[in-house]
Design a protein around this motif. Structure first.
Motif, PDB file in Angstrom:
ATOM      1  N   SER A   1       0.832  -1.187   0.000  1.00  0.00           N
ATOM      2  CA  SER A   1       0.000   0.000   0.000  1.00  0.00           C
ATOM      3  C   SER A   1       0.876   1.251   0.000  1.00  0.00           C
ATOM      4  CB  SER A   1      -0.882  -0.040   1.252  1.00  0.00           C
ATOM      5  OG  SER A   1      -1.545   1.183   1.423  1.00  0.00           O
TER       6      SER A   1
ATOM      7  N   SER B   1      -5.305   1.105   3.713  1.00  0.00           N
ATOM      8  CA  SER B   1      -4.441   0.080   3.108  1.00  0.00           C
ATOM      9  C   SER B   1      -5.254  -1.118   2.621  1.00  0.00           C
ATOM     10  CB  SER B   1      -3.360  -0.366   4.093  1.00  0.00           C
ATOM     11  OG  SER B   1      -3.953  -0.823   5.284  1.00  0.00           O
ATOM     12  N   GLU B   2      -6.398  -1.368   3.266  1.00  0.00           N
ATOM     13  CA  GLU B   2      -7.246  -2.494   2.845  1.00  0.00           C
ATOM     14  C   GLU B   2      -7.819  -2.271   1.445  1.00  0.00           C
ATOM     15  OE1 GLU B   2      -7.323  -0.854   5.707  1.00  0.00           O
ATOM     16  OE2 GLU B   2      -7.943  -2.136   7.375  1.00  0.00           O
TER      17      GLU B   2
ATOM     18  N   HIS C   1       2.741  -2.589   5.115  1.00  0.00           N
ATOM     19  CA  HIS C   1       1.730  -3.323   4.337  1.00  0.00           C
ATOM     20  C   HIS C   1       2.338  -3.751   2.999  1.00  0.00           C
ATOM     21  CE1 HIS C   1      -0.904  -1.072   7.164  1.00  0.00           C
ATOM     22  NE2 HIS C   1      -1.505  -2.233   7.193  1.00  0.00           N
TER      23      HIS C   1
END
Ligand code: SF4
Ligand code: SF4
Length: 116
Positions: A2, A69-70, A99
């Motif tokens: 990310s 970030s997801e 991440h």
């Protein structure tokens, strides 16, 4: 991996509309997986019911823009380069080393977010 936004962010807002995953939010804004994605439709199809899980999450930052970030795929699946990194006037969009993901993981994430 990310991308993340550092404290040098000047809140200009230039990056937000450029994100193909709607992963960038203004400080103090709540966020959802379904914002700008087909996440809800995917959940509907998989569950076969109306039991859709799409929580509203608390902001990750209060005073500056932030990247979820997801939802960030480093723009994989849409562009050759991260669009927020290209457009940010102060260079505060940088790789988030907490991440780290492979190209395949980023492709899978893109497909998870945009099923249709
Ligand atoms: S790298 Fe791409 S997907 Fe990730 S936050 Fe920036 S514009 Fe959005
Ligand atoms: S483009 Fe850069 S300075 Fe402007 S809001 Fe986004 S991260 Fe902050």
């Amino acid at each position: 991996m990310s991308i993340k936004i550092t404290k040098e962010c000047i809140n200009c807002g230039a990056c937000e509309p450029e994100c193909p995953n709607n992963a960038i939010y203004e400080g103090n804004k709540k966020w959802k997986m379904s914002d700008g994605t087909s996440f809800l439709k995917r959940k509907e199809k998989e569950s076969g019911s109306n039991l859709i899980v799409d929580h509203e999450h608390e902001p990750k930052e209060k005073d500056i823009y932030f990247i979820v970030s997801e939802k960030c795929t480093e723009c994989v699946g849409f562009y050759d380069q991260p669009q927020c990194v290209l457009i940010c006037p102060v260079g505060c969009c940088i790789p988030d080393k907490e991440h780290i993901e492979t190209k395949q993981q980023l492709i899978n994430k893109k497909n998870f977010l945009h099923h249709f």
